[in-house]
Design a protein around this motif. Structure first.
Motif, mmCIF file in Angstrom:
data_model
loop_
_atom_site.group_PDB
_atom_site.id
_atom_site.type_symbol
_atom_site.label_atom_id
_atom_site.label_comp_id
_atom_site.label_asym_id
_atom_site.label_seq_id
_atom_site.Cartn_x
_atom_site.Cartn_y
_atom_site.Cartn_z
ATOM 1 N N ASP A 41 0.859 -1.181 0.000
ATOM 2 C CA ASP A 41 0.000 0.000 0.000
ATOM 3 C C ASP A 41 0.897 1.233 0.000
ATOM 4 O O ASP A 41 2.114 1.139 -0.166
ATOM 5 C CB ASP A 41 -0.974 -0.008 1.189
ATOM 6 C CG ASP A 41 -0.274 -0.105 2.540
ATOM 7 O OD1 ASP A 41 0.850 0.437 2.673
ATOM 8 O OD2 ASP A 41 -0.834 -0.716 3.477
ATOM 9 N N ARG A 61 -4.915 5.486 -7.996
ATOM 10 C CA ARG A 61 -6.053 4.609 -8.257
ATOM 11 C C ARG A 61 -5.745 3.646 -9.411
ATOM 12 O O ARG A 61 -6.046 2.453 -9.337
ATOM 13 C CB ARG A 61 -7.293 5.447 -8.559
ATOM 14 C CG ARG A 61 -8.579 4.644 -8.689
ATOM 15 C CD ARG A 61 -9.809 5.529 -8.636
ATOM 16 N NE ARG A 61 -9.771 6.591 -9.629
ATOM 17 C CZ ARG A 61 -9.627 7.882 -9.344
ATOM 18 N NH1 ARG A 61 -9.473 8.270 -8.084
ATOM 19 N NH2 ARG A 61 -9.618 8.790 -10.292
ATOM 20 N N THR A 108 -3.331 0.995 -8.161
ATOM 21 C CA THR A 108 -3.996 0.053 -7.265
ATOM 22 C C THR A 108 -4.879 -0.916 -8.041
ATOM 23 O O THR A 108 -4.857 -2.134 -7.808
ATOM 24 C CB THR A 108 -4.840 0.814 -6.228
ATOM 25 O OG1 THR A 108 -3.998 1.708 -5.505
ATOM 26 C CG2 THR A 108 -5.496 -0.160 -5.259
ATOM 27 N N PHE A 164 -2.449 -3.683 -7.507
ATOM 28 C CA PHE A 164 -2.432 -3.517 -6.053
ATOM 29 C C PHE A 164 -1.093 -2.983 -5.546
ATOM 30 O O PHE A 164 -0.811 -3.015 -4.349
ATOM 31 C CB PHE A 164 -2.780 -4.817 -5.323
ATOM 32 C CG PHE A 164 -4.175 -5.305 -5.601
ATOM 33 C CD1 PHE A 164 -5.276 -4.581 -5.168
ATOM 34 C CD2 PHE A 164 -4.386 -6.468 -6.303
ATOM 35 C CE1 PHE A 164 -6.564 -5.008 -5.422
ATOM 36 C CE2 PHE A 164 -5.672 -6.913 -6.570
ATOM 37 C CZ PHE A 164 -6.767 -6.176 -6.126
ATOM 38 N N GLY A 165 -0.242 -2.509 -6.457
ATOM 39 C CA GLY A 165 1.009 -1.897 -6.038
ATOM 40 C C GLY A 165 2.215 -2.814 -6.187
ATOM 41 O O GLY A 165 2.106 -3.980 -6.558
#
Length: 474
Positions: A147, A338, A341, A345-346
């Protein structure tokens, strides 16, 4: 087909003979003895290489040598054939013969297709960092999704490298991580482009990744020609008006493949046009070696609300370090986060912490300096050997651009170099399909190739350049 048991009889092991000369002699003797009849088809290069246990480059060089002698004929799309009986024979090209004399002692093929960094200590540094992370990283970090907190150390590390004077005002929170520079380019286009058939502008000769990223986004691509200072302003504005361009992908510091840069004055002109029409500018800064001097401010500094900046360590530390960083313009960070992600999801903490750990090592500056010195050594060798031809180069860019002299076309030169054991890229690899044909090649510095092998390869190319094919105009 050639039957290796009856024709070759282990000619490749003969003392004093290189592999491709021994193979050429075996085929030559088979032709003279009648074992290979006129107009008989020879096996494809890769098939024969597999049959007799050599590299495809060895077979290609043998075929090239015999083709130049007139004993074989290469028919595009059909294969290689024994020449008709009445065909006159020519002496072998001195360029092809010289190629073997220079390269046979070092390697069958010099792979100079893509830049690769030499190992000047970063290999062991990466190993040490992996061991350190394996021993110290909490188990929780090995089990959770990434994250915006898990990649903070990497974003801080690259922030120290970017510099406000170069990319304009930003904070660490503005930086978005990606799985390499190409991944960052794709994410940016996914964030910007809209509509059924968006249009992306690129430099007329440019990094193919721009076109691939545009294709993934189902966008049309148009080319912006350059003059001596960079992208042509009038042509750029005309394309915007005619094609409704939404984003211009360029590299202001180092155009890949031409090694040219956009002057600061021209950057200002392009930025003003982009601002007038609301066109985003993506500035890819992945080709210049880290911590090298820069020529001027990036488009992000000139276009705070439309400029995007991309960097990665692939051409400074290691291409295996798959991490890149995108710096969006003001107001676009949330949209880019966004996209990142939603797409993956990074970037995993294993990679972001690895990058941050390496950049924090006290020896990293010495490693980067050594990489630059080693790249510069090869670049100087290329300039010393090929300097009589039109070259574009910089000691802190891991490739050179060679404009071919009269008599050579890029496709033919590429084939001749391949046959002589030197793999390089044609200008066609960097041009749009409907773009103007340019007879030039890009020679990448591959730090995994020994310096002497690189020097030998430059002599091979010089020998080829001095012997262009003979054509008859009708």
């Amino acid at each position: 087909m050639i039957v290796s048991d009856t024709i070759f009889k282990s000619p490749l092991g003969l003392a004093g003979k290189s592999k491709f000369k021994a193979l050429a002699q075996a085929i030559r003797e088979a032709i003279l003895s009648g074992q290979l009849a006129p107009e008989a088809k020879l096996p494809p290069v890769r098939d024969l290489a597999y049959q007799i246990g050599v590299t495809p480059g060895t077979v290609a060089r043998a075929y090239q040598l015999l083709t130049e002698e007139g004993r074989l004929i290469a028919a595009v799309g059909r294969g290689t054939f024994v020449a008709p009986a009445q065909r006159s024979l020519r002496p072998a090209s001195p360029a092809i013969l010289a190629a073997d004399d220079r390269l046979s002692h070092a390697a069958d093929v010099a792979h100079l297709l893509s830049p690769k960094m030499p190992d000047m200590g970063q290999g062991q540094m990466i190993r040490d960092a992996l061991h350190h992370l394996a021993e110290t990283m909490p188990t929780e970090h090995l089990l959770r999704y990434p994250d915006r907190q898990t990649d903070l150390a990497a974003r801080r590390a690259v922030a120290a490298y970017l510099g406000v004077e170069r990319v304009g005002a930003f904070t660490v929170d503005d930086i978005v991580t990606a799985h390499g520079g190409q991944s960052a380019v794709v994410m940016i286009l996914q964030t910007i482009l809209h509509g059924a058939r968006p249009v992306v502008a690129v430099d007329a000769l440019s990094y193919g990744g721009f076109r691939y990223a545009a294709a993934m986004c189902r966008a049309d691509v148009v080319g912006v020609p350059w003059d001596a200072e960079g992208p042509d302003p009038a042509a750029f504005e005309a394309l915007i008006k005619a094609q409704s361009v939404q984003v211009f992908c360029t590299s202001s510091e180092v155009c890949n493949p031409t090694v040219r840069h956009t002057t600061p004055a021209r950057r200002t002109q392009i930025a003003r046009i982009a601002q007038r029409y609301g066109v985003h500018v993506l500035d890819d800064d992945c080709c210049r070696l880290m911590r090298s001097a820069h020529i001027g401010p990036s488009y992000r500094a000139l276009l705070p609300d439309l400029g995007w900046h991309v960097v990665s360590p692939a051409k400074s530390i290691s291409a295996a370090l798959r991490i890149g960083f995108a710096l969006p313009p003001q107001g676009w960070t949330s949209a880019l986060v966004r996209t990142a992600t939603f797409s993956s999801f990074g970037v995993t903490r294993l990679m972001t912490d690895l990058y941050a750990h390496i950049l924090a090592q006290p020896g990293i500056d010495a490693v980067l300096d050594a990489v630059r010195d080693r790249i510069a050594q090869d670049i100087r060798a290329a300039v010393n050997v090929l300097g009589m031809y039109k070259l574009s180069w910089s000691e802190d860019v891991p490739f050179v651009w060679l404009e071919l002299p009269l008599g050579w076309r890029s496709g033919e030169f590429l084939q001749a170099a391949d046959a002589a054991g030197v793999l390089i890229k044609s200008a066609d690899d960097f041009a749009l399909r409907d773009g103007r044909s340019v007879h030039a090649v890009r020679i990448a510095v591959n730090g995994l190739v020994p310096h002497q092998t690189f020097v030998d390869a430059m002599h091979v190319l010089r020998d080829l350049l001095a012997h262009p094919p003979q054509r008859i105009s009708v």
